[in-house]
Design a protein around this motif. Structure first.
Motif, short mmCIF file in Angstrom:
data_model
loop_
_atom_site.label_atom_id
_atom_site.label_comp_id
_atom_site.label_asym_id
_atom_site.label_seq_id
_atom_site.Cartn_x
_atom_site.Cartn_y
_atom_site.Cartn_z
N LEU A 96 0.84 -1.19 0.00
CA LEU A 96 0.00 0.00 0.00
C LEU A 96 0.88 1.24 0.00
CD1 LEU A 96 -2.62 -1.04 2.72
CD2 LEU A 96 -3.01 -0.93 0.26
N THR A 97 0.34 2.33 -0.53
CA THR A 97 1.09 3.57 -0.42
C THR A 97 1.15 3.99 1.05
OG1 THR A 97 -0.88 4.97 -0.64
CG2 THR A 97 0.23 4.31 -2.67
N PRO A 98 2.21 4.70 1.44
CA PRO A 98 2.29 5.15 2.84
C PRO A 98 1.07 5.97 3.28
CG PRO A 98 4.39 5.43 1.76
CD PRO A 98 3.42 5.04 0.68
N VAL A 99 0.53 6.79 2.37
CA VAL A 99 -0.63 7.62 2.72
C VAL A 99 -1.84 6.76 3.04
CG1 VAL A 99 -2.26 9.34 1.83
CG2 VAL A 99 0.18 9.60 1.39
N LEU A 100 -2.10 5.73 2.21
CA LEU A 100 -3.24 4.85 2.43
C LEU A 100 -3.00 3.92 3.62
CD1 LEU A 100 -6.01 3.93 1.61
CD2 LEU A 100 -4.97 2.46 -0.13
N ALA A 101 -1.78 3.43 3.76
CA ALA A 101 -1.46 2.56 4.91
C ALA A 101 -1.68 3.31 6.22
CB ALA A 101 -0.03 2.06 4.81
N THR A 102 -1.32 4.58 6.25
CA THR A 102 -1.51 5.40 7.46
C THR A 102 -2.99 5.59 7.75
OG1 THR A 102 0.58 6.53 7.03
CG2 THR A 102 -0.92 7.58 8.57
N LEU A 103 -3.80 5.75 6.68
CA LEU A 103 -5.25 5.89 6.86
C LEU A 103 -5.85 4.61 7.45
CD1 LEU A 103 -7.78 7.69 6.37
CD2 LEU A 103 -8.06 6.43 4.21
N LEU A 104 -5.41 3.45 6.97
CA LEU A 104 -5.90 2.17 7.51
C LEU A 104 -5.51 2.03 8.98
CD1 LEU A 104 -5.14 -0.17 4.49
CD2 LEU A 104 -7.38 0.60 5.25
N ASP A 105 -4.29 2.45 9.32
CA ASP A 105 -3.87 2.41 10.73
C ASP A 105 -4.74 3.33 11.58
OD1 ASP A 105 -1.86 0.61 10.19
OD2 ASP A 105 -0.29 2.13 10.02
N ARG A 106 -5.07 4.49 11.05
CA ARG A 106 -5.95 5.41 11.76
C ARG A 106 -7.31 4.78 11.99
NH1 ARG A 106 -7.05 9.33 15.36
NH2 ARG A 106 -8.89 10.53 14.76
N ALA A 107 -7.84 4.09 10.98
CA ALA A 107 -9.14 3.43 11.11
C ALA A 107 -9.09 2.35 12.18
CB ALA A 107 -9.55 2.83 9.76
N ARG A 108 -7.98 1.62 12.27
CA ARG A 108 -7.87 0.56 13.28
C ARG A 108 -7.90 1.13 14.69
NH1 ARG A 108 -3.86 -1.15 9.33
NH2 ARG A 108 -4.76 -2.86 8.10
N THR A 109 -7.34 2.32 14.87
CA THR A 109 -7.36 2.92 16.21
C THR A 109 -8.76 3.37 16.60
OG1 THR A 109 -6.92 5.20 15.46
CG2 THR A 109 -5.00 3.76 15.87
N LEU A 110 -9.65 3.60 15.62
CA LEU A 110 -11.00 4.04 15.89
C LEU A 110 -11.96 2.88 16.10
CD1 LEU A 110 -11.37 6.84 13.17
CD2 LEU A 110 -10.94 7.17 15.62
N SER A 111 -11.55 1.68 15.75
CA SER A 111 -12.47 0.54 15.75
C SER A 111 -13.04 0.27 17.14
CB SER A 111 -11.76 -0.72 15.24
OG SER A 111 -12.63 -1.82 15.26
N ASP A 112 -14.37 0.13 17.22
CA ASP A 112 -15.00 -0.22 18.50
C ASP A 112 -16.01 -1.35 18.29
OD1 ASP A 112 -17.08 0.99 17.17
OD2 ASP A 112 -17.48 2.52 18.68
N VAL A 113 -15.67 -2.30 17.41
CA VAL A 113 -16.60 -3.37 17.08
C VAL A 113 -16.20 -4.70 17.73
CG1 VAL A 113 -17.29 -2.35 14.90
CG2 VAL A 113 -15.35 -3.93 14.95
N SER A 114 -15.28 -4.70 18.66
CA SER A 114 -14.91 -5.95 19.33
C SER A 114 -16.11 -6.50 20.08
CB SER A 114 -13.75 -5.71 20.30
OG SER A 114 -14.11 -4.76 21.27
N GLY A 115 -16.32 -7.78 19.90
CA GLY A 115 -17.42 -8.43 20.60
C GLY A 115 -18.74 -8.37 19.88
N VAL A 116 -18.80 -7.64 18.74
CA VAL A 116 -20.06 -7.56 17.99
C VAL A 116 -20.23 -8.81 17.15
CG1 VAL A 116 -21.28 -6.31 16.19
CG2 VAL A 116 -20.02 -5.05 17.91
#
Length: 290
Positions: A270-290
């Motif tokens: 992935l490009t660094p810009v897109l990889a960083t966006l995916l990392d940002r999304a992972r920090t926001l995830s609150d779907v554990s246990g759903v």
């Protein structure tokens, strides 16, 4: 140009999208066919589709163009640091969530610019495939996604939104109670509407909305000024519930939820810009246990 022709299915529209004349585009496609030694496009008085060889070449074309863009972006990052453009397409009910992604990202990397479009879930997948966007925010668990990289962010749950004083706002409402409620809903091409129809069907009711629109803002504006109610995800409704005009109650039986998250091309690296966006999304995830 070949990718644009496959997307537009029309020589004139493809030429306009590429900022060239139709003869220039036709000549470029013919040159590509000569280089590959095969016919890529069925021709007649107008565009008649891709040949079998053209369909296969389209897969390679998307890969080649995507990889070339990724190479250029990565070299720019090596030279200038994280910078460039990120093109996002978002389902209407998730538009208020985009700022969660972009705000923190933009503060850490001010040289990255975002463009955001409101699109249906189907359009998002098509735009990813055609390299028109870098990532999308859409449903992950309700309809087929194809071969994409996904990051779940939140579970979408549903509320009935109505003007303050509406008789159904005293407590949770069952989906089955909505049969006689005047509603305004998103249009049937929206996956959110298909989800709502599915849960209404499960509850044994069928509704005919008084108003259909492709915009959540249009729905809410009608709720504010009439006796209509609407069904929205909690995250989409929150921004409209700040004042005293509107209220919401949970919809139950079923207490339905669907996962919304980021989708990106399944490509390495992935490009660094897109990889960083995916990392940002992972920090926001609150779907554990759903």
């Amino acid at each position: 140009m070949f990718i644009a022709l496959a997307r537009e299915e029309h020589f004139g529209r493809a030429a306009i999208s590429q900022g060239v004349t139709q003869p220039t585009l036709s000549a470029a496609i013919k040159q590509l066919e000569d280089q590959l030694g095969v016919m890529l496009v069925w021709r007649g008085s107008r565009y008649r589709g891709l040949t079998p060889e053209g369909q296969r070449a389209l897969d390679w074309a998307r890969r080649i163009v995507g990889d070339a863009r990724s190479l250029k972006q990565e070299m720019r990052v090596a030279r200038e640091g994280l910078s460039g453009d990120l093109r996002l397409a978002v389902i209407p009910t998730a538009l208020t969530v985009v700022s969660d992604l972009t705000a923190g990202y933009g503060e850490a990397h001010p040289n990255v610019r975002f463009s955001v479009q409101s699109k249906t879930s189907v359009e998002i997948l098509q735009m990813l495939e055609n390299l028109e966007i870098d990532a999308g925010l859409t449903y992950l668990d309700n309809e087929p996604l194809g071969r994409v990289t996904t990051v779940p962010i939140y579970a979408e749950r549903y509320v009935l939104v109505a003007r303050a004083g509406h008789p159904l706002l005293s407590g949770p409402v069952r989906w089955a109670e909505l049969e006689q409620v005047p509603l305004c809903l998103l249009t049937p091409d929206m996956q959110n509407r298909r989800i709502i129809n599915q849960h209404l069907l499960e509850a044994g009711v069928e509704v005919t909305p008084r108003i259909e629109a492709s915009s959540v803002v249009v729905l809410v504006s009608h709720v504010v000024r009439s006796n209509l109610a609407t069904i929205l995800p909690v995250r989409a409704a929150e921004i409209f519930l700040k004042g005293d005009d509107l209220q919401s109650v949970p919809l139950i039986s079923p207490d339905a939820s669907h996962i919304v998250g980021l989708v990106a091309p399944h490509r390495e690296p992935l490009t660094p810009v897109l990889a960083t966006l995916l990392d940002r999304a992972r920090t926001l995830s609150d779907v554990s246990g759903v």
